[in-house]
Structures are given as C-alpha cells and as structure tokens.
Design a protein around this motif. Structure first.
Motif, PDB file in Angstrom:
ATOM      1  N   LEU A  11      -7.133  -2.879   8.499  1.00 49.16           N
ATOM      2  CA  LEU A  11      -6.930  -3.342   7.131  1.00 49.16           C
ATOM      3  C   LEU A  11      -7.809  -2.567   6.152  1.00 49.16           C
ATOM      4  CD1 LEU A  11      -5.557  -5.340   5.218  1.00 49.16           C
ATOM      5  CD2 LEU A  11      -7.427  -6.930   5.683  1.00 49.16           C
ATOM      6  N   ILE A  12      -9.035  -2.307   6.534  1.00 52.18           N
ATOM      7  CA  ILE A  12      -9.935  -1.527   5.674  1.00 52.18           C
ATOM      8  C   ILE A  12      -9.408  -0.101   5.498  1.00 52.18           C
ATOM      9  CG2 ILE A  12     -12.249  -0.493   5.548  1.00 52.18           C
ATOM     10  CD1 ILE A  12     -13.276  -3.101   6.900  1.00 52.18           C
ATOM     11  N   GLY A  13      -8.943   0.512   6.581  1.00 51.74           N
ATOM     12  CA  GLY A  13      -8.367   1.849   6.486  1.00 51.74           C
ATOM     13  C   GLY A  13      -7.112   1.867   5.636  1.00 51.74           C
ATOM     14  N   PHE A  14      -6.287   0.831   5.770  1.00 52.50           N
ATOM     15  CA  PHE A  14      -5.057   0.748   4.990  1.00 52.50           C
ATOM     16  C   PHE A  14      -5.356   0.602   3.502  1.00 52.50           C
ATOM     17  CE2 PHE A  14      -1.651  -1.900   3.116  1.00 52.50           C
ATOM     18  CZ  PHE A  14      -0.610  -0.997   3.239  1.00 52.50           C
ATOM     19  N   THR A  15      -6.342  -0.202   3.153  1.00 53.92           N
ATOM     20  CA  THR A  15      -6.671  -0.356   1.733  1.00 53.92           C
ATOM     21  C   THR A  15      -7.196   0.956   1.152  1.00 53.92           C
ATOM     22  OG1 THR A  15      -8.870  -1.237   2.281  1.00 53.92           O
ATOM     23  CG2 THR A  15      -7.129  -2.840   1.854  1.00 53.92           C
ATOM     24  N   GLY A  16      -7.878   1.749   1.951  1.00 55.53           N
ATOM     25  CA  GLY A  16      -8.321   3.064   1.491  1.00 55.53           C
ATOM     26  C   GLY A  16      -7.138   3.998   1.266  1.00 55.53           C
ATOM     27  N   ASP A  17      -6.117   3.881   2.098  1.00 54.38           N
ATOM     28  CA  ASP A  17      -4.923   4.713   1.945  1.00 54.38           C
ATOM     29  C   ASP A  17      -4.088   4.316   0.735  1.00 54.38           C
ATOM     30  OD1 ASP A  17      -5.541   6.236   4.128  1.00 54.38           O
ATOM     31  OD2 ASP A  17      -4.207   5.175   5.507  1.00 54.38           O
ATOM     32  N   LEU A  18      -4.186   3.068   0.314  1.00 52.41           N
ATOM     33  CA  LEU A  18      -3.409   2.610  -0.846  1.00 52.41           C
ATOM     34  C   LEU A  18      -3.706   3.437  -2.083  1.00 52.41           C
ATOM     35  CD1 LEU A  18      -3.541  -1.287  -0.548  1.00 52.41           C
ATOM     36  CD2 LEU A  18      -1.534   0.172  -0.341  1.00 52.41           C
ATOM     37  N   HIS A  24      -4.997   6.638  -2.127  1.00 51.94           N
ATOM     38  CA  HIS A  24      -4.864   8.084  -1.981  1.00 51.94           C
ATOM     39  C   HIS A  24      -3.497   8.560  -1.484  1.00 51.94           C
ATOM     40  CE1 HIS A  24      -9.110   8.428  -2.748  1.00 51.94           C
ATOM     41  NE2 HIS A  24      -9.363   7.569  -1.777  1.00 51.94           N
ATOM     42  N   GLN A  25      -2.670   7.668  -0.964  1.00 44.35           N
ATOM     43  CA  GLN A  25      -1.409   8.118  -0.377  1.00 44.35           C
ATOM     44  C   GLN A  25      -0.254   7.249  -0.841  1.00 44.35           C
ATOM     45  OE1 GLN A  25      -1.468   8.760   3.787  1.00 44.35           O
ATOM     46  NE2 GLN A  25      -3.439   9.752   3.792  1.00 44.35           N
ATOM     47  N   ASP A  26       0.941   7.825  -0.767  1.00 48.13           N
ATOM     48  CA  ASP A  26       2.159   7.087  -1.065  1.00 48.13           C
ATOM     49  C   ASP A  26       2.560   6.331   0.209  1.00 48.13           C
ATOM     50  OD1 ASP A  26       4.308   6.250  -2.592  1.00 48.13           O
ATOM     51  OD2 ASP A  26       5.571   7.899  -1.886  1.00 48.13           O
ATOM     52  N   ILE A  27       2.658   5.019   0.123  1.00 45.15           N
ATOM     53  CA  ILE A  27       2.926   4.171   1.288  1.00 45.15           C
ATOM     54  C   ILE A  27       4.435   3.953   1.429  1.00 45.15           C
ATOM     55  CG2 ILE A  27       2.483   1.920   2.354  1.00 45.15           C
ATOM     56  CD1 ILE A  27      -0.022   3.634   2.043  1.00 45.15           C
ATOM     57  N   GLU A  28       4.950   4.086   2.639  1.00 41.28           N
ATOM     58  CA  GLU A  28       6.351   3.776   2.929  1.00 41.28           C
ATOM     59  C   GLU A  28       6.452   2.284   3.250  1.00 41.28           C
ATOM     60  OE1 GLU A  28       8.325   6.370   5.698  1.00 41.28           O
ATOM     61  OE2 GLU A  28       6.880   7.960   5.262  1.00 41.28           O
ATOM     62  N   TRP A  29       6.693   1.489   2.222  1.00 39.94           N
ATOM     63  CA  TRP A  29       6.665   0.035   2.359  1.00 39.94           C
ATOM     64  C   TRP A  29       7.690  -0.515   3.346  1.00 39.94           C
ATOM     65  CZ3 TRP A  29       2.482  -2.365   1.374  1.00 39.94           C
ATOM     66  CH2 TRP A  29       1.602  -1.863   0.410  1.00 39.94           C
ATOM     67  N   PRO A  30       8.902  -0.006   3.424  1.00 41.54           N
ATOM     68  CA  PRO A  30       9.831  -0.539   4.438  1.00 41.54           C
ATOM     69  C   PRO A  30       9.288  -0.379   5.860  1.00 41.54           C
ATOM     70  CG  PRO A  30      11.036   0.730   2.815  1.00 41.54           C
ATOM     71  CD  PRO A  30       9.576   0.945   2.530  1.00 41.54           C
ATOM     72  N   LEU A  31       8.664   0.757   6.140  1.00 41.78           N
ATOM     73  CA  LEU A  31       8.075   0.978   7.460  1.00 41.78           C
ATOM     74  C   LEU A  31       6.919   0.013   7.706  1.00 41.78           C
ATOM     75  CD1 LEU A  31       7.819   2.644  10.082  1.00 41.78           C
ATOM     76  CD2 LEU A  31       6.277   4.157   8.818  1.00 41.78           C
ATOM     77  N   VAL A  32       6.057  -0.154   6.708  1.00 39.69           N
ATOM     78  CA  VAL A  32       4.907  -1.053   6.849  1.00 39.69           C
ATOM     79  C   VAL A  32       5.375  -2.487   7.081  1.00 39.69           C
ATOM     80  CG1 VAL A  32       2.934  -2.059   5.629  1.00 39.69           C
ATOM     81  CG2 VAL A  32       3.346   0.395   5.502  1.00 39.69           C
ATOM     82  N   LEU A  33       6.354  -2.928   6.312  1.00 37.37           N
ATOM     83  CA  LEU A  33       6.832  -4.308   6.444  1.00 37.37           C
ATOM     84  C   LEU A  33       7.554  -4.543   7.767  1.00 37.37           C
ATOM     85  CD1 LEU A  33       8.022  -4.955   2.792  1.00 37.37           C
ATOM     86  CD2 LEU A  33       5.928  -5.763   3.893  1.00 37.37           C
TER      87      LEU A  33
END
Length: 88
Positions: free
Chosen positions: A24-31, A33-42
């Motif tokens: 979760l900490i790594g993911f919040t850091g990526d929010l 700096h990177q474009d998140i593929e929300w369908p994949l994440v969900l």
C-alpha cells in the motif's frame, strides 16, 4: 515465528499484513509518479479479496503442521521465481 513464539496462523497473518502495508505504501508513492491502470488494479483487488476469503476458510480446515509446510513451500517457490526473473 520462532523468536516471537507465535502460532503458525498468527505468523502467516502477521507476515501477510506487513506485505499488504508495504504494498500500500509503494502504491501510494506510484500514484504521484505514474499513470495507474485502474481496471487492472480493481480486477486484481477483486480477485485478491476472493482469494482472501477462500484462504480464511481453508486455513481453518488445515492442520498447523501442514499449514507450516505449505507456507514454507510457497515462500520457497516465490523466492525461486523472483530470483529467476531477476537473473534471466
């Protein structure tokens, strides 16, 4: 498990909790700096929740000794996979 004298179920739960927090900490850091593929994440999150529910049910039916052995083989397999992926 050995140093804290924890039962196997608590040791696995503690380990998975630490992994989840670190992820979760790594993911919040990526929010930021990177474009998140929300369908994949969900979709991944949904499958993970189903796996969580199945794991809870299965862990109640598996004896501690067998659970320890299964978890040990799983950790070994994952470490070998990660090492092979990094080397190759």
């Amino acid at each position: 498990m050995f140093f804290a004298n924890l039962p196997m179920r608590k040791a696995i739960g503690t380990s998975l909790t630490i992994i989840a927090i670190q992820s979760l900490i790594g993911f919040t850091g990526d929010l930021v700096h990177q474009d998140i593929e929300w369908p994949l994440v969900l979709s991944f999150s949904g499958v993970s929740m189903i796996g969580l529910l199945l794991g809870v049910r299965l862990s109640k039916r598996i004896l501690d000794g067998n659970l320890r052995r299964i978890f040990g083989w799983f950790v070994l397999a994952m470490s070998l996979y990660i090492m092979a992926k990094e080397v190759l």
